[in-house]
Design an enzyme around this catalytic site. Structure first.
Site, PDB file in Angstrom:
ATOM      1  N   LEU A  33      23.231 -54.427  41.733  1.00  0.00           N
ATOM      2  CA  LEU A  33      22.921 -53.131  42.337  1.00  0.00           C
ATOM      3  C   LEU A  33      22.586 -52.099  41.273  1.00  0.00           C
ATOM      4  O   LEU A  33      21.874 -51.137  41.521  1.00  0.00           O
ATOM      5  CB  LEU A  33      24.109 -52.631  43.160  1.00  0.00           C
ATOM      6  CG  LEU A  33      24.510 -53.472  44.364  1.00  0.00           C
ATOM      7  CD1 LEU A  33      25.767 -52.909  45.004  1.00  0.00           C
ATOM      8  CD2 LEU A  33      23.375 -53.512  45.380  1.00  0.00           C
ATOM      9  N   GLY A  34      23.127 -52.296  40.096  1.00  0.00           N
ATOM     10  CA  GLY A  34      22.860 -51.315  39.050  1.00  0.00           C
ATOM     11  C   GLY A  34      23.669 -51.637  37.816  1.00  0.00           C
ATOM     12  O   GLY A  34      24.440 -52.606  37.783  1.00  0.00           O
ATOM     13  N   HIS A  35      23.470 -50.801  36.830  1.00  0.00           N
ATOM     14  CA  HIS A  35      24.207 -50.962  35.588  1.00  0.00           C
ATOM     15  C   HIS A  35      25.064 -49.723  35.401  1.00  0.00           C
ATOM     16  O   HIS A  35      24.552 -48.619  35.364  1.00  0.00           O
ATOM     17  CB  HIS A  35      23.248 -51.169  34.419  1.00  0.00           C
ATOM     18  CG  HIS A  35      22.456 -52.438  34.571  1.00  0.00           C
ATOM     19  ND1 HIS A  35      22.870 -53.637  34.027  1.00  0.00           N
ATOM     20  CD2 HIS A  35      21.320 -52.704  35.254  1.00  0.00           C
ATOM     21  CE1 HIS A  35      22.007 -54.582  34.360  1.00  0.00           C
ATOM     22  NE2 HIS A  35      21.045 -54.049  35.095  1.00  0.00           N
ATOM     23  N   LYS A  60      32.266 -53.171  40.836  1.00  0.00           N
ATOM     24  CA  LYS A  60      32.071 -52.792  39.442  1.00  0.00           C
ATOM     25  C   LYS A  60      32.775 -53.797  38.552  1.00  0.00           C
ATOM     26  O   LYS A  60      33.962 -54.071  38.732  1.00  0.00           O
ATOM     27  CB  LYS A  60      32.626 -51.390  39.196  1.00  0.00           C
ATOM     28  CG  LYS A  60      31.910 -50.365  40.027  1.00  0.00           C
ATOM     29  CD  LYS A  60      32.273 -48.976  39.616  1.00  0.00           C
ATOM     30  CE  LYS A  60      31.388 -48.003  40.381  1.00  0.00           C
ATOM     31  NZ  LYS A  60      31.322 -46.708  39.726  1.00  0.00           N
ATOM     32  N   ASP A 182      29.514 -36.026  35.118  1.00  0.00           N
ATOM     33  CA  ASP A 182      28.175 -36.632  35.052  1.00  0.00           C
ATOM     34  C   ASP A 182      27.471 -36.510  36.406  1.00  0.00           C
ATOM     35  O   ASP A 182      26.887 -37.456  36.898  1.00  0.00           O
ATOM     36  CB  ASP A 182      28.296 -38.106  34.638  1.00  0.00           C
ATOM     37  CG  ASP A 182      26.949 -38.711  34.209  1.00  0.00           C
ATOM     38  OD1 ASP A 182      25.964 -37.963  34.051  1.00  0.00           O
ATOM     39  OD2 ASP A 182      26.894 -39.936  34.047  1.00  0.00           O
TER      40      ASP A 182
HETATM   41  N1  ADE Z   1      24.869 -49.042  42.930  1.00  0.00           N
HETATM   42  C1  ADE Z   1      25.922 -48.603  42.270  1.00  0.00           C
HETATM   43  N2  ADE Z   1      26.921 -48.349  43.109  1.00  0.00           N
HETATM   44  C2  ADE Z   1      26.479 -48.647  44.353  1.00  0.00           C
HETATM   45  C3  ADE Z   1      27.039 -48.591  45.658  1.00  0.00           C
HETATM   46  N3  ADE Z   1      28.276 -48.152  45.835  1.00  0.00           N
HETATM   47  N4  ADE Z   1      26.287 -48.959  46.699  1.00  0.00           N
HETATM   48  C4  ADE Z   1      25.038 -49.382  46.494  1.00  0.00           C
HETATM   49  N5  ADE Z   1      24.450 -49.442  45.306  1.00  0.00           N
HETATM   50  C5  ADE Z   1      25.173 -49.092  44.240  1.00  0.00           C
END
Ligand code: ADE
Length: 321
Positions: A33-35, A60, A182
């Protein structure tokens, strides 16, 4: 001596009612979903014990080579989330796996926000944006509505709603003496129903005293940082207000890059100190821009509160319905 009394993450009790047995969490290792600040964020599902319901979560994780700093940051975020309680405009904690930490398997599961971050969402909807300002006046013929799908056009009223929701989330954090540190559209997530939620507490701190002084130097979100943070590394609810002003600027420009073309330098801080500020966003009224300028006052005690900001947008929304 007004320097910090940081609530140390070691002293804070992590509420173990959030502890998840590892077998209740299914992680989709392929869905990145992300970094985050400390590692990747993956999609996952948590099985509810009683109802057998499955809750989508964002998981996470830590980088494979765990460094102490990242582990501390993740645990600090977890402990803050577990202690402040839930609010509809923050990305709430669902559960965490912290036991058997030897192998570095620490997972923090938060609510999944299907529409991703606000920065990307705004950029993706630029082409079809409907500007509802006419000569600096908001002309709303459609009352506030639920966006039915992600392909639907977004309008000025949606930007106002997200500003209001973000302010509510921040007002809640402030009431819990949490400074975000942030705040930016990249750290605001949208649920499937397009509700804005404040996320990423990686840089956040729970205050015991008035403000804290950042000690470690890492990468800094300098374009979002208040003058006193840039000069003296001082962070407070009022420095979050400054960042909120930059976040508003992003909202009403549909996520343009602030101070585009500017590089980090001592001169940047100088020009801010001399009173130079971001210009008026294309899709903001003069009143909204005045509010942004208030958030960017050099004297932090003169900046508005999140309560006042929330009311500002609430008033606009009630006039529209
Ligand atoms: N990317 C980072 N955190 C997220 C989340 N809680 N839901 C969807 N995408 C994300």
């Amino acid at each position: 001596n007004k320097s910090i009394k940081l609530q140390n993450y070691n002293d804070m009790v992590y509420d173990t009612t959030y502890e998840l047995k590892r077998d209740r969490l299914l992680i989709d290792e392929t869905a990145i979903l992300g970094h985050g600040h400390f590692g990747v964020v993956l999609k996952g599902v948590v099985k509810d014990l009683r109802s057998e319901a499955r809750i989508n979560v964002a998981v996470k994780t830590l980088k494979t080579k765990v460094d102490v700093g990242s582990l501390k940051a993740l645990l600090s975020e977890l402990k803050i989330l577990a202690s402040i309680g839930k609010h509809s405009n923050i990305v709430n904690l669902v559960g965490a796996c912290t036991k058997k930490m030897g192998k570095g398997e620490v997972y923090v599961c938060v609510e999944y926000c299907a529409n991703g971050n606000l920065q990307n969402f705004l950029r993706q909807h630029r082409q079809t944006f409907r500007n509802q300002l006419e000569n600096d006046v908001l002309v709303i013929e459609t009352p506030i509505r639920k966006l039915s799908s992600s392909s639907e056009n977004i309008m000025t009223i949606d930007l106002i709603k997200w500003a209001w929701e973000t302010a509510k989330g921040m007002e809640f954090l402030g009431s819990k003496k949490v400074i975000h540190g942030d705040l930016a559209t990249r750290n605001i997530l949208l649920t499937a129903d397009h509700v804005a939620k404040v996320s990423d507490f990686g840089l956040s701190r729970q205050l015991v005293d008035y403000y804290y002084v950042q000690k470690e130097t890492g990468p800094m979100p300098w374009k979002w940082m208040a003058l006193e943070s840039l000069r003296d590394m001082k962070f407070s609810v009022q420095s979050d207000i400054w960042s909120f002003g930059v976040t508003l600027w992003e909202l009403f420009t549909l996520a343009e890059i602030p101070y585009s073309g500017c590089c980090w330098s001592a001169e940047f801080v100088e020009t801010l100190a001399e009173g130079h500020r971001l210009g008026k966003p294309k899709f903001a009224t003069s009143e909204m821009y005045d509010l942004m300028r208030e958030c960017w006052k050099g004297d932090f005690s003169s900046r508005p509160s999140f309560f006042a900001i929330r009311m500002f947008f609430e008033d606009i929304l009630t006039q529209c319905t």
